[in-house]
Design a protein around this motif. Structure first.
Motif, PDB file in Angstrom:
ATOM      1  N   CYS A  11      13.094  -6.482  -8.354  1.00 12.75           N
ATOM      2  CA  CYS A  11      12.570  -5.122  -8.424  1.00 12.75           C
ATOM      3  C   CYS A  11      13.546  -4.354  -9.306  1.00 12.75           C
ATOM      4  CB  CYS A  11      12.548  -4.483  -7.035  1.00 12.75           C
ATOM      5  SG  CYS A  11      11.362  -5.184  -5.874  1.00 12.75           S
ATOM      6  N   ARG A  70      12.416  -8.618   0.182  1.00 11.66           N
ATOM      7  CA  ARG A  70      11.336  -7.795   0.719  1.00 11.66           C
ATOM      8  C   ARG A  70      10.285  -8.717   1.308  1.00 11.66           C
ATOM      9  NH1 ARG A  70       7.522  -8.257  -3.454  1.00 11.66           N
ATOM     10  NH2 ARG A  70       8.503  -8.861  -5.383  1.00 11.66           N
ATOM     11  N   THR A  74       4.782  -7.110   0.616  1.00 10.34           N
ATOM     12  CA  THR A  74       5.218  -5.789   0.165  1.00 10.34           C
ATOM     13  C   THR A  74       5.602  -5.851  -1.308  1.00 10.34           C
ATOM     14  OG1 THR A  74       6.070  -5.316   2.371  1.00 10.34           O
ATOM     15  CG2 THR A  74       6.855  -3.926   0.592  1.00 10.34           C
ATOM     16  N   TYR A  75       5.064  -4.924  -2.081  1.00 12.29           N
ATOM     17  CA  TYR A  75       5.371  -4.846  -3.508  1.00 12.29           C
ATOM     18  C   TYR A  75       6.594  -3.968  -3.735  1.00 12.29           C
ATOM     19  CZ  TYR A  75       0.683  -6.711  -4.037  1.00 12.29           C
ATOM     20  OH  TYR A  75      -0.429  -7.491  -3.943  1.00 12.29           O
ATOM     21  N   CYS A  76       7.253  -4.191  -4.858  1.00  7.54           N
ATOM     22  CA  CYS A  76       8.415  -3.375  -5.228  1.00  7.54           C
ATOM     23  C   CYS A  76       8.049  -1.888  -5.221  1.00  7.54           C
ATOM     24  CB  CYS A  76       8.924  -3.758  -6.614  1.00  7.54           C
ATOM     25  SG  CYS A  76       9.681  -5.388  -6.699  1.00  7.54           S
ATOM     26  N   GLN A  78       5.918  -0.313  -3.461  1.00 10.65           N
ATOM     27  CA  GLN A  78       5.800   0.243  -2.116  1.00 10.65           C
ATOM     28  C   GLN A  78       7.174   0.614  -1.567  1.00 10.65           C
ATOM     29  OE1 GLN A  78       3.574  -3.264  -0.801  1.00 10.65           O
ATOM     30  NE2 GLN A  78       2.095  -1.855   0.121  1.00 10.65           N
ATOM     31  N   VAL A  79       8.140  -0.257  -1.777  1.00  6.14           N
ATOM     32  CA  VAL A  79       9.492   0.004  -1.298  1.00  6.14           C
ATOM     33  C   VAL A  79      10.084   1.199  -2.036  1.00  6.14           C
ATOM     34  CG1 VAL A  79      11.825  -0.919  -1.022  1.00  6.14           C
ATOM     35  CG2 VAL A  79       9.849  -2.412  -0.679  1.00  6.14           C
ATOM     36  N   GLY A  81       8.534   3.547  -3.589  1.00  5.60           N
ATOM     37  CA  GLY A  81       7.767   4.747  -3.243  1.00  5.60           C
ATOM     38  C   GLY A  81       8.240   5.356  -1.936  1.00  5.60           C
ATOM     39  N   LYS A  82       8.521   4.522  -0.951  1.00  9.83           N
ATOM     40  CA  LYS A  82       8.997   5.014   0.342  1.00  9.83           C
ATOM     41  C   LYS A  82      10.391   5.624   0.195  1.00  9.83           C
ATOM     42  CE  LYS A  82       7.933   5.392   4.662  1.00  9.83           C
ATOM     43  NZ  LYS A  82       6.885   6.343   5.009  1.00  9.83           N
TER      44      LYS A  82
END
Length: 93
Positions: A11, A70, A74-76, A78-79, A81-82
């Motif tokens: 990522c 991860r 779960t996509y990069c 998504q991580v 973004g959070k």
């Protein structure tokens, strides 16, 4: 058993600017409330919910987070973004 993906493709590192001590402290509290344990101090590892990442804060303004593992589902994005959502909340946006 949750399967994790070691990020061999990687990522992209997430870089935050204008991270004051109060914002950094808030960010760590948000991560912990989300079930992610963080190392004490300005650099180290945070881990939880299938995510393992290194972080480094220069003590003044710049925070860099590198995701190492991860969950497979779960996509990069998504991580990251959070993490960006937590940062916005901590900066009062």
């Amino acid at each position: 058993m949750d399967e994790r993906k070691i990020d061999t493709e990687g990522c992209q590192g997430i870089k935050f600017r204008n991270v004051t001590p109060a914002v950094f402290s808030c960010m760590k509290k948000k991560l912990q409330a989300y079930g992610i344990e963080t190392s004490p101090g300005n650099s180290g590892v945070f881990e939880g919910n299938g995510i393992v990442a290194d972080f480094s804060w220069d003590g003044e303004a710049n925070l860099v987070i590198e995701i190492r593992e991860r969950p497979l589902t779960t996509y990069c994005g998504q991580v990251s973004g959070k993490l960006k959502a937590f940062m916005r909340e901590c900066q009062g946006f």
